[in-house]
Scaffold this active site. Structure first.
Site: not given
Length: 320
Positions: A149-150, A169, A224, A250, A255, A273
């Protein structure tokens, strides 16, 4: 504690106003749960930093559903959840457009040299402006690794910028006109490389020294996706050598991240993020998470889950 209604708890900050209407009056939402709330919880909305491991699940014996605000489940023990018959709902569509916009926010910051140009004006060095060369997205090639999707939305925006699009992909085949079956070809042909694949054993440090040795000089790297996709030591070395012209991150392997020398480089831009959590995207992901919980508690199949083994098991006893 007397349980009159099913309890849904927040694991991390969740705005009650965004979920209460979806859950309805029949479900009690607790934004700041105690241990007793967790022990009686039927559902949980899980933020990115929350750890849901076997130990947590043992503290929540009544749990019937988890809903992750996003798609990453690095901190969720899917095997333990599946063994308990607990679906792990994800919200794959809610942040798509926000993350894609974030890719271009980071890319434009680096390509248009916003940091050094800001420093010129701030420090009264207007006369030096000719010493800084800006790049262009128009006519440049973007290499999209991961075309879900992204990745597809990034491709749409890239086309609007006048960019040439290459995409790789192995699981979600890009259209023939953009497909690059070989990562080496994509690396060597792209001015901007952006990452949107899941983090697996195969993709961990996908961007390593070998990959970066193949990119064309002065490439911009944007991540990202998942922090573990990039070897920061290799990216820093590529920046120092000029192989990379800039890096936008990001996401990070741990984290919050420990400080790395790359963070101090002038051609690096960092965000914590949050590119998928714009105001609109945050509202949508909380609503989608709450809807997934409400579906499971009402014996309806949720729209998307991260543990396919739960889906297979639930098909033996169909959910209405």
């Amino acid at each position: 504690m007397t349980i009159d209604r099913p309890v849904v708890v927040a694991l991390g900050p969740v705005e009650p106003a965004l979920v209460a209407g979806v859950l309805g009056e029949e479900i009690q939402f607790v934004a700041d749960p105690s241990e007793q709330h967790i022990a009686n919880a039927a559902g949980a909305i899980v933020r990115a930093d929350a750890v849901v491991d076997a130990a947590f699940l043992a503290r929540a014996p009544r749990l019937r559903v988890l809903a992750r605000t996003g798609v990453g489940v690095d901190h969720v023990d899917l095997q333990a959840a599946t063994a308990r018959g607990i679906p792990v709902v994800i919200t794959p569509g809610s942040g798509t457009r926000a993350v894609a916009e974030g890719v271009f926010a980071l890319a434009l910051h680096l390509v248009k040299r916003l940091r050094p140009l800001t420093d010129l004006v701030r420090n009264g060095r207007w006369a030096d402006r000719g010493q800084i060369s800006m790049g262009d997205l128009d006519g440049a090639t973007i290499g999209i690794i991961g075309y879900g999707r992204i990745g597809r939305r990034v491709g749409e925006l890239a086309t609007a910028f006048g960019m040439n699009v290459l995409a790789h992909d192995p699981f979600s085949a890009p259209p023939p006109e953009t497909a690059s079956a070989d990562l080496s070809v994509l690396a060597s042909a792209s001015d901007v490389v952006t990452l949107h694949v899941p983090l697996t054993e195969e993709t961990h440090h996908l961007v390593d020294k070998a990959f970066l040795d193949r990119v064309r000089p002065r490439t911009i790297l944007i991540n990202c996706g998942r922090g573990g996709l990039v070897d920061l030591d290799a990216a820093f070395a590529a920046l120092e050598s000029g192989r990379l012209a800039g890096v936008g991150l990001d996401v990070f392997e741990n984290e919050p991240p420990e400080h790395h020398a790359l963070f101090d480089h002038p051609d690096v831009v960092l965000t914590p993020h949050l590119m998928g959590m714009s105001r609109r995207a945050a509202a949508a992901t909380f609503v989608d998470a709450a809807r997934g919980i409400a579906d499971v508690l009402a014996s309806r199949r949720p729209a998307a889950v991260a543990n396919p083994d739960w889906v297979a098991a639930s098909e033996e006893v169909p959910i209405t």
